[in-house]
Design an enzyme around this catalytic site. Structure first.
Site: not given
Lengths: 125, 703
Positions: B49, B71, B425
């Site tokens: 908002h 919203e 990794n």
């Protein structure tokens, strides 16, 4: 000079409103939510309050209700800044005790005009 | 008046990015087993908002429209008309990404592609319209006609007509003539509204005559100060329509007055009733509640902005630089302590000691200004793990320890990418597939732990996984293949693990989308070394791997060993220094005349004569009793020769780049207590230069 209390949780909005109104010669004090605003209002009197609706800690409608319980703020114009143009929200504001509303987005001109009109009538400025 | 809103745009961007971080964090708390509480949902709503409001105000309608859709959905959720599910949380997360990207583009003053959000928007529409075939609840975002803006509309036609009519002798310059009855409700003042303001507003809309209807005024004894008992009859000639009048003058009070507006312009023109009352304001002015105390107009009373302030990093750097200068000055003064006649200067000595203390404390405080908690970087990992986990179909749990540990802002930023690579990794190569883990009796869910803590004068960041561990055999095999080591070479575990930092090294059988291309680890190590840090690996097959990154607390000061080479003084960073030994000639082995090795325990360490590299005349060329500074670069040990060792001390790093230019082999400089300049050695680049030189001499000796 008239003192305006501006309440909004968005710092960019606060800056913009503050800057715009100060440029028109008003004094502005800002708060970031209803709680901060109310705490200030308990010991200070503003001539006009402009407040956002959606804020953390205490929203705009609650702030209005609380302000109206303070003697100096019984008749102070309180304007809600809202992005919601629905009738429902406007009426919610009114029943909380707000004077009126300004719908976001507004441009600075609109803000100044509205504020001037509201304050002119009261303070004869 | 033309107010430029651009100055507030940057604040809006930063604010929005912060809101998005908050939204993302909250969204990540949602998973199948734990729903979000109402406060969290409200936070999500407010975030979207707020961004919508700001973006509309600053003219970014593309963002406003998108956040409006988000919203709308969140509004339904907070009203319990919809429930958050995994899919909609994903949509929200994607929205965060799109918004971040778009804001970044705007910050760079480029034009974003607003249409790229359409697929995500569609997803929202599905969530919004699910269940009953509900019509989209979204409120159209058209710009509201400003409520109080003066309209300059002039209806040309009616103007013509009026000119014609005037000629006919009729006064009819306005299009419409309204007969208005306006009676505010008694309690109207309680909403802060003022009928006077409304009447004033009406007056601006055209030509008005006003009539106070006295019949509504009660007897004096029944009069209540704060109630409104007035009503007016107003005749308004105007070019505006009824709706305009309602909107401009009465919009706020429609629910608290009796109002009729009748357009009488089509009736025969009747002469307007004589105004009986001054049209400006109603006669009995509403009494303002008496204020007992004078209004304090002091805006500084009470309210303040949040308890923090944004400071540009440039300002901080200037401050830190000044503190650095202060420390240098103070250390210069400190040197004189010993030469001062103690009789009359006890006070001075004491003063200097206290100055030393003050300076150190000041320096520490100022350094801390630049420190941020590592959580700012660690926080991107839950999201990353969540997505990786979905992509490669492994169950992964992320643990974060010590997220409040603080680190210098710049270092943190530079550490971010290497960390990402290391975590990827671990996830990709370290953690085994679920079925393999089950086979080996491990928890099918793999755990990756990120931790950060202070140790001595350093900060340690560790990435641990409970995966398969590094396979020494595979690594050695690969290294031999690539010619990095010889087949018979015996290496410690640590040395083997360090091999993976070689450029182009990867034992991954398959290069995946996630990692495995072999460019990562080399860059990771370089990045960490550029921060004056070091990286170590500990691993156990079948149990897991820990990667340990050690970094100095700050880039501005350095713990170093002061050495001399000839008449020059240099600083050897302690973090790079493994050992210093006094050289004994019998341990020197000459491979060629210029290429010598030092035998230390089980190592053969190449000797690098610093005086040669820097072109300095040394005190002596015989190495006996000179000092060998043993450093590790690229997983190998090297020895740098210095004539003498002086103190170990903390020095303030002054940049050569800023004051002179970039010099190879030197990472900065400092000013010592005696005012002389000592260059700070950049160990890795020195060693690399030396190695290249030696390689060159070897090749040339074959010709």
């Amino acid at each position: 000079m008239a003192l305006i209390l501006a309440v909004d949780d968005s710092s960019s909005m606060r800056q913009m409103v503050s800057f715009t109104l100060k440029k028109s010669g008003f004094e502005v004090i800002s708060a970031c939510d209803g709680l901060e605003a109310l705490s200030w209002a308990k010991t200070n009197k503003a001539d006009l309050v402009i407040s956002d609706v959606n804020m953390p800690n205490m929203d705009g409608f609650s702030l209005v209700k609380e302000l109206r319980l303070l003697h100096p703020y019984k008749f102070t114009p309180i304007l809600m800044l809202t992005t919601e143009s629905s009738q429902e929200k406007k009426m919610q504001g009114k029943s909380a005790g707000a004077t009126g509303w300004i719908v976001k987005p507004f441009d600075p001109e609109q803000l100044i005009n509205t504020v001037k009109k509201v304050l002119e009538a009261r303070l004869g400025i | 008046m033309d107010i430029d809103l651009k100055q507030f745009q940057q604040a809006f961007f930063e604010e929005s990015l912060e809101l998005l971080d908050g939204v993302e964090q909250t969204l990540l708390k949602f998973d199948d087993s734990s729903e979000l509480d109402m406060e969290s949902i409200n936070q999500l709503f407010r975030g979207m908002h707020s961004i919508k409001g700001g973006s509309a105000t600053f003219g970014f309608s593309g963002i406003a429209e998108f956040t409006h859709t988000a919203e709308t959905y969140l509004d339904l959720v907070r009203n319990n008309e919809r429930t958050l599910v995994k899919e909609s949380v994903n949509t929200l997360l994607q929205s965060v990404d799109w918004l971040r990207q778009t804001i970044a583009t705007l910050q760079a003053e480029a034009e974003p592609d607003y249409s790229s959000c359409l697929p995500v928007k569609e997803e929202y529409n599905v969530f919004i319209n699910q269940g009953e075939p509900k019509k989209e609840v979204s409120i159209p975002l058209k710009k509201e006609a400003p409520a109080t803006q003066e309209s300059d509309e002039i209806d040309l036609d009616s103007l013509f007509d009026s000119m014609v009519d005037e000629r006919d002798g009729q006064v009819n310059s306005f299009k419409n003539n309204f007969d208005i009855f306006f009676k505010p409700h008694q309690k109207i003042f309680y909403s802060g509204n003022d009928p006077g303001r409304i009447l004033k507003e009406l007056e601006t809309l055209g030509e008005m005559s006003i009539d106070l209807l006295e019949s509504s005024i009660p007897d004096f004894k029944n009069y209540e100060i704060d109630s409104c008992n007035l009503a007016w009859k107003i005749l308004l000639k105007t070019n505006f329509e009824k709706d305009d009048i309602l909107k401009k003058a009465f919009d706020w009070v429609l629910d608290e007055c009796d109002l009729t507006i009748e357009n009488i312009s089509c009736k025969k023109e009747t002469p307007p009733p004589e105004p009986q009352v001054e049209a400006k304001t109603p006669a009995p002015k509403k009494s303002e509640p008496k204020k007992n105390s004078p209004t304090p107009k002091d805006p500084s009373a009470g309210s303040k902005e949040a308890n923090s302030i944004r400071v540009s990093t440039e300002k901080l750097d200037v401050l830190i630089n000044m503190v650095g200068e202060l420390i240098i000055t103070q250390s210069m003064l400190g040197r004189f302590e010993n030469t001062i006649d103690s009789k009359s200067t006890l006070n001075l000595k004491e003063g200097l000691t206290r100055l030393d203390q003050n300076c150190r404390e000041l320096q520490e405080c100022v350094m801390r200004l630049r420190m941020l908690p590592v959580s700012t970087v660690f926080n991107r990992f839950p999201r990353m793990i969540r997505e990786l986990s979905a992509k490669i179909d492994k169950k992964i749990q992320l643990k974060i320890i010590g997220e409040n540990t603080e680190m210098d802002k710049t270092m943190l930023e530079k550490l971010s990418d290497p960390l990402v690579h290391l975590v990827r990794n671990s996830v990709d190569h370290g953690l085994e597939a679920e079925h393999i883990r089950k086979q080996n009796g491990k928890n099918p869910q793999g755990t990756v732990t990120l931790s950060a803590y202070h140790e001595g004068g350093s900060i340690i960041v560790e990435i641990t996984d409970d995966g398969a561990g590094l396979n020494k055999k595979n690594i050695t095999k690969k290294a031999v293949e690539k010619g990095l080591i010889s087949e018979n070479e015996v290496l410690t575990d640590e040395q083997i693990y360090k091999l993976i930092f070689q450029p182009g090294f990867s034992t991954a059988a398959q290069v995946t989308e996630v990692s495995g291309r072999g460019v990562g680890m080399d860059v990771v190590r370089k990045n960490i070394e550029s921060l004056n840090g070091s990286i170590e690996i500990k691993s156990e097959m079948g149990v897991g791997t820990t990667i340990r990154v050690q970094l100095p607390l700050t880039l501005a000061i350095l713990d170093g060993q002061l050495i001399t080479v000839g008449h020059e003084k240099f600083i050897m960073p302690l973090i790079s220094l493994k050992e210093i030994i006094s050289i004994k000639s019998q341990n020197i082995y000459s491979v060629t005349e210029s290429n010598q090795m030092y035998h230390l325990r089980e190592h053969y360490i190449p000797i690098i004569r610093l005086y040669e590299l820097f072109g300095i005349t040394p005190k002596k060329t015989e190495l006996e009793n000179s000092f060998l500074n043993i450093v590790e670069v690229g997983g190998k040990l090297y020895g740098l020769v210095a004539d003498d060792l002086l103190t170990q001390q903390q020095v303030v790093i002054k940049s050569l780049d800023h004051n002179y230019r970039r010099v190879d082999g030197v990472s900065g400089a400092t000013i010592l207590g005696d005012g002389t300049v000592a260059l700070i050695l950049d160990v890795s680049s020195l060693v690399r230069n030396a190695v290249l030189k030696v390689a060159a001499t070897i090749t040339s000796s074959f010709h």
